[in-house]
Design a protein around this motif. Structure first.
Motif, PDB file in Angstrom:
ATOM      1  N   THR A  32       9.756  11.390  -0.489  1.00 19.62           N
ATOM      2  CA  THR A  32       8.456  11.125  -0.667  1.00 19.62           C
ATOM      3  C   THR A  32       8.074   9.785  -0.956  1.00 19.62           C
ATOM      4  OG1 THR A  32       8.433  13.648  -1.963  1.00 19.62           O
ATOM      5  CG2 THR A  32       6.778  12.029  -2.316  1.00 19.62           C
ATOM      6  N   LEU A  33       7.089   9.163  -0.121  1.00 20.85           N
ATOM      7  CA  LEU A  33       6.834   7.934  -0.123  1.00 20.85           C
ATOM      8  C   LEU A  33       5.450   7.354  -1.017  1.00 20.85           C
ATOM      9  CD1 LEU A  33       7.849   7.386   3.535  1.00 20.85           C
ATOM     10  CD2 LEU A  33       9.207   6.998   1.416  1.00 20.85           C
ATOM     11  N   HIS A  34       5.745   6.438  -1.746  1.00 19.69           N
ATOM     12  CA  HIS A  34       4.488   5.937  -2.392  1.00 19.69           C
ATOM     13  C   HIS A  34       4.362   4.205  -2.218  1.00 19.69           C
ATOM     14  CE1 HIS A  34       4.037   9.468  -4.929  1.00 19.69           C
ATOM     15  NE2 HIS A  34       5.702   9.428  -4.911  1.00 19.69           N
ATOM     16  N   VAL A  35       3.566   3.884  -1.571  1.00 21.12           N
ATOM     17  CA  VAL A  35       3.633   2.457  -0.920  1.00 21.12           C
ATOM     18  C   VAL A  35       2.761   1.395  -1.985  1.00 21.12           C
ATOM     19  CG1 VAL A  35       3.245   0.930   0.952  1.00 21.12           C
ATOM     20  CG2 VAL A  35       3.948   3.196   1.422  1.00 21.12           C
ATOM     21  N   ALA A  36       2.979   0.149  -2.350  1.00 24.82           N
ATOM     22  CA  ALA A  36       2.249  -0.579  -2.981  1.00 24.82           C
ATOM     23  C   ALA A  36       2.152  -1.706  -2.164  1.00 24.82           C
ATOM     24  CB  ALA A  36       2.830  -0.757  -4.465  1.00 24.82           C
ATOM     25  N   SER A  37       0.851  -2.407  -1.906  1.00 24.40           N
ATOM     26  CA  SER A  37       0.586  -3.554  -1.140  1.00 24.40           C
ATOM     27  C   SER A  37      -0.741  -4.120  -1.212  1.00 24.40           C
ATOM     28  CB  SER A  37       0.895  -3.316   0.235  1.00 24.40           C
ATOM     29  OG  SER A  37       0.985  -4.376   1.177  1.00 24.40           O
ATOM     30  N   PHE A  38      -1.014  -4.912  -0.632  1.00 19.75           N
ATOM     31  CA  PHE A  38      -2.596  -5.718  -0.589  1.00 19.75           C
ATOM     32  C   PHE A  38      -2.648  -6.416   0.702  1.00 19.75           C
ATOM     33  CE2 PHE A  38       1.079  -8.751  -1.691  1.00 19.75           C
ATOM     34  CZ  PHE A  38       0.616  -9.995  -1.363  1.00 19.75           C
ATOM     35  N   ASP A  39      -3.960  -6.884   0.698  1.00 11.89           N
ATOM     36  CA  ASP A  39      -4.453  -7.599   1.996  1.00 11.89           C
ATOM     37  C   ASP A  39      -3.973  -6.920   3.101  1.00 11.89           C
ATOM     38  OD1 ASP A  39      -5.583  -9.337   0.532  1.00 11.89           O
ATOM     39  OD2 ASP A  39      -4.425 -11.160   0.961  1.00 11.89           O
ATOM     40  N   ARG A  40      -3.167  -7.815   4.467  1.00  9.75           N
ATOM     41  CA  ARG A  40      -2.740  -6.899   5.505  1.00  9.75           C
ATOM     42  C   ARG A  40      -1.786  -5.868   5.455  1.00  9.75           C
ATOM     43  NH1 ARG A  40      -2.910 -10.866   9.829  1.00  9.75           N
ATOM     44  NH2 ARG A  40      -2.238  -9.481  11.184  1.00  9.75           N
ATOM     45  N   GLY A  41      -0.944  -5.707   4.400  1.00  6.38           N
ATOM     46  CA  GLY A  41      -0.345  -4.607   4.230  1.00  6.38           C
ATOM     47  C   GLY A  41      -0.823  -3.598   3.901  1.00  6.38           C
ATOM     48  N   LEU A  42      -2.006  -3.601   3.060  1.00  8.73           N
ATOM     49  CA  LEU A  42      -2.829  -2.543   2.579  1.00  8.73           C
ATOM     50  C   LEU A  42      -3.600  -2.022   3.885  1.00  8.73           C
ATOM     51  CD1 LEU A  42      -4.111  -0.632   0.386  1.00  8.73           C
ATOM     52  CD2 LEU A  42      -5.805  -2.559   0.243  1.00  8.73           C
ATOM     53  N   ARG A  43      -4.139  -2.725   4.606  1.00  7.48           N
ATOM     54  CA  ARG A  43      -4.769  -2.564   5.716  1.00  7.48           C
ATOM     55  C   ARG A  43      -4.089  -1.657   6.928  1.00  7.48           C
ATOM     56  NH1 ARG A  43      -7.265  -7.624   4.867  1.00  7.48           N
ATOM     57  NH2 ARG A  43      -6.306  -8.567   6.817  1.00  7.48           N
ATOM     58  N   ASN A  44      -2.801  -2.286   7.013  1.00  7.04           N
ATOM     59  CA  ASN A  44      -1.941  -1.786   8.237  1.00  7.04           C
ATOM     60  C   ASN A  44      -1.196  -0.479   7.826  1.00  7.04           C
ATOM     61  OD1 ASN A  44      -2.606  -4.162   9.607  1.00  7.04           O
ATOM     62  ND2 ASN A  44      -0.839  -5.183   9.286  1.00  7.04           N
ATOM     63  N   LEU A  45      -1.464   0.009   6.450  1.00  6.17           N
ATOM     64  CA  LEU A  45      -0.360   1.046   5.946  1.00  6.17           C
ATOM     65  C   LEU A  45      -1.032   2.276   5.582  1.00  6.17           C
ATOM     66  CD1 LEU A  45       2.651  -0.980   4.551  1.00  6.17           C
ATOM     67  CD2 LEU A  45       2.534   0.095   6.847  1.00  6.17           C
ATOM     68  N   ARG A  46      -2.382   1.835   5.048  1.00 11.67           N
ATOM     69  CA  ARG A  46      -3.223   3.210   4.252  1.00 11.67           C
ATOM     70  C   ARG A  46      -3.502   4.328   5.233  1.00 11.67           C
ATOM     71  NH1 ARG A  46      -8.432  -0.436   2.639  1.00 11.67           N
ATOM     72  NH2 ARG A  46      -9.258  -0.835   4.654  1.00 11.67           N
ATOM     73  N   ASP A  47      -3.719   3.867   6.503  1.00 12.54           N
ATOM     74  CA  ASP A  47      -3.990   5.294   7.326  1.00 12.54           C
ATOM     75  C   ASP A  47      -2.779   6.130   7.692  1.00 12.54           C
ATOM     76  OD1 ASP A  47      -6.524   4.002   7.816  1.00 12.54           O
ATOM     77  OD2 ASP A  47      -6.096   3.255   9.599  1.00 12.54           O
ATOM     78  N   ASP A  48      -1.653   5.614   7.466  1.00 15.81           N
ATOM     79  CA  ASP A  48      -0.559   6.281   7.734  1.00 15.81           C
ATOM     80  C   ASP A  48       0.245   6.619   6.271  1.00 15.81           C
ATOM     81  OD1 ASP A  48      -0.476   6.437  10.525  1.00 15.81           O
ATOM     82  OD2 ASP A  48      -0.171   4.348  10.498  1.00 15.81           O
ATOM     83  N   PHE A  49      -0.053   6.226   5.261  1.00 18.73           N
ATOM     84  CA  PHE A  49       0.784   6.521   4.090  1.00 18.73           C
ATOM     85  C   PHE A  49      -0.137   6.445   2.763  1.00 18.73           C
ATOM     86  CE2 PHE A  49       3.541   4.263   7.078  1.00 18.73           C
ATOM     87  CZ  PHE A  49       4.643   5.226   7.313  1.00 18.73           C
ATOM     88  N   GLU A  50       0.341   6.899   1.786  1.00 21.44           N
ATOM     89  CA  GLU A  50      -0.373   6.728   0.407  1.00 21.44           C
ATOM     90  C   GLU A  50       0.001   5.475  -0.062  1.00 21.44           C
ATOM     91  OE1 GLU A  50       0.809   8.116  -4.023  1.00 21.44           O
ATOM     92  OE2 GLU A  50       0.583   9.730  -2.598  1.00 21.44           O
ATOM     93  N   VAL A  51      -1.072   4.478  -0.097  1.00 18.90           N
ATOM     94  CA  VAL A  51      -0.815   3.128  -0.501  1.00 18.90           C
ATOM     95  C   VAL A  51      -1.672   2.817  -1.813  1.00 18.90           C
ATOM     96  CG1 VAL A  51      -1.018   0.956   0.267  1.00 18.90           C
ATOM     97  CG2 VAL A  51      -0.619   2.600   2.066  1.00 18.90           C
ATOM     98  N   THR A  52      -1.036   2.290  -2.721  1.00 23.07           N
ATOM     99  CA  THR A  52      -1.765   1.843  -3.981  1.00 23.07           C
ATOM    100  C   THR A  52      -1.907   0.362  -3.902  1.00 23.07           C
ATOM    101  OG1 THR A  52      -0.702   3.460  -5.561  1.00 23.07           O
ATOM    102  CG2 THR A  52      -1.445   1.284  -6.368  1.00 23.07           C
ATOM    103  N   GLU A  53      -3.264  -0.226  -4.127  1.00 27.56           N
ATOM    104  CA  GLU A  53      -3.378  -1.636  -3.873  1.00 27.56           C
ATOM    105  C   GLU A  53      -3.062  -2.403  -5.166  1.00 27.56           C
ATOM    106  OE1 GLU A  53      -7.190  -4.615  -2.873  1.00 27.56           O
ATOM    107  OE2 GLU A  53      -7.741  -2.364  -3.409  1.00 27.56           O
ATOM    108  N   ILE A  54      -2.442  -3.289  -5.007  1.00 26.93           N
ATOM    109  CA  ILE A  54      -1.815  -3.860  -6.214  1.00 26.93           C
ATOM    110  C   ILE A  54      -2.239  -5.713  -5.971  1.00 26.93           C
ATOM    111  CG2 ILE A  54      -0.071  -2.737  -6.490  1.00 26.93           C
ATOM    112  CD1 ILE A  54       1.765  -4.385  -5.144  1.00 26.93           C
ATOM    113  N   PHE A  55      -2.214  -6.437  -7.014  1.00 24.43           N
ATOM    114  CA  PHE A  55      -2.325  -7.709  -6.814  1.00 24.43           C
ATOM    115  C   PHE A  55      -1.214  -8.522  -5.709  1.00 24.43           C
ATOM    116  CE2 PHE A  55      -0.491 -12.054  -8.307  1.00 24.43           C
ATOM    117  CZ  PHE A  55      -1.828 -12.829  -8.216  1.00 24.43           C
TER     118      PHE A  55
END
Length: 347
Positions: A32-55
């Motif tokens: 079970t995956l929970h991703v945390a990212s920002f900027d390009r990482g957020l945009r590139n991954l949020r369509d395929d995974f659950e992504v929490t936006e961070i600083f």
């Protein structure tokens, strides 16, 4: 199976591109995956995974050069967001019952993981500088010291470091394992061709480079200059993942900033590489130095017409060296990661 928090540095596209390959593998393994990212990482991954936006810490670039005063000012303004992100990550760890943290040079997930007593696994190329025996020009000793300090502060005290590199180097820490670069499937499946164009890429407009290339005989396809159209021997193109991949696959050579992802993709495809590192960014200078040291390409601190012409003249020599470049998939690193997850989450 484990509940995994995966922190991805969002500066540029390289971290999220390789993280996606790891995330797809982990999902296939049933985690079970929970991703945390920002900027390009957020945009590139949020369509395929659950992504929490961070600083996220961001560099400021002007004319292909890191501007440290602007970088400091830019990040000081947004520091209160870091505190909110730390709270958000702590809540996520508690509510989702996270078992383990993986970080691709993302500091907040690493530090919160340590603070909550979770095992942390690091996957990146930056720790080659701190965890392996490597060389670099003595004139960059101060820059190297600063880069090592930043690397240690970003993701310290991980339980294991999976370090990727396009050259061999002996590791000097027992919890460090060196692997060939992680590559996206599009590159692994690509069939390279040797066309007539030279691919040019920069992260911010570089007028001095344009002036130099305009005097060189040859045709250049350029990305990252913020414009479209043809001017002399240079064709400027807008950002396009498909278009860039096609031009990369068909280029006869590369002239570009020396970010790790593009360098390693080009080398896998057998493309000689003329490195134009972003000024004052030691990681790119380090990559450029090793490109030249391995004879996979060239690097001059002060690039001019004669340098570019010398690089183009010597393309057959670089191609001969690249013929022996080790082309491997991602399986070895992913297998080691699987073992580490079992080791650190076993009851």
């Amino acid at each position: 199976m484990a509940n995994i928090l995966y922190g991805v540095n969002g500066e540029g596209a390289g971290h999220s591109t390789r993280a996606k390959e790891v995330l797809v593998h982990l999902r296939q393994q049933g985690h079970t995956l929970h991703v945390a990212s920002f900027d390009r990482g957020l945009r590139n991954l949020r369509d395929d995974f659950e992504v929490t936006e961070i600083f996220g810490f961001r560099f400021a670039y002007v004319n292909n050069r890191v501007r440290y005063k602007r970088t400091i000012a830019k990040n000081l303004v947004t520091m209160p967001q870091a505190a909110k992100s730390i709270k958000r990550l702590k809540d996520l760890i508690r509510n989702s019952k996270i078992d383990l943290v993986i970080t691709d040079f993302e500091p907040l997930t690493c530090h919160v993981g340590h603070g909550t007593g979770l095992p942390v696994i690091s996957i990146d190329n930056q720790h080659c500088l701190t965890n392996a025996v490597v060389s670099y020009p003595r004139k960059y000793l101060r820059d190297a010291a600063a880069a090592r300090l930043v690397t240690r502060l970003m993701t310290p005290h991980a339980d294991a470091y999976l370090v990727i590199s396009f050259f061999k180097a002996p590791v000097k820490k027992r919890n460090t394992f060196l692997f060939r670069p992680l590559l996206r499937q599009e590159i692994l499946k690509a069939v390279p061709k040797q066309g007539e164009n030279v691919l040019v890429y920069v992260t911010s407009p570089a007028p001095a480079l344009v002036k130099t290339l305009s005097t060189v005989r040859g045709r250049f396809i350029a990305y990252g200059f913020g414009r479209e159209g043809e001017e002399g021997n240079i064709v400027y193109k807008k950002p396009s993942l498909e278009g860039f991949l096609r031009d990369l696959t068909e280029a006869k050579a590369i002239v570009a900033n020396s970010g790790f992802s593009l360098v390693t993709e080009a080398l896998h495809l057998g493309k000689p590489y003329l490195a134009v590192p972003v000024e004052h960014q030691f990681e790119q200078i380090f990559n450029a130095y090793w490109l030249q040291k391995t004879a996979y390409g060239a690097y001059w601190k002060d690039l001019n017409k004669e340098c570019v012409e010398s690089f183009l003249y010597n393309l057959p020599l670089y191609r001969e060296k690249l013929a022996d470049y080790p082309r491997q998939g991602n399986d070895a690193l992913l297998a080691k990661l699987d073992d580490l997850i079992v080791e650190h989450t076993a009851l």
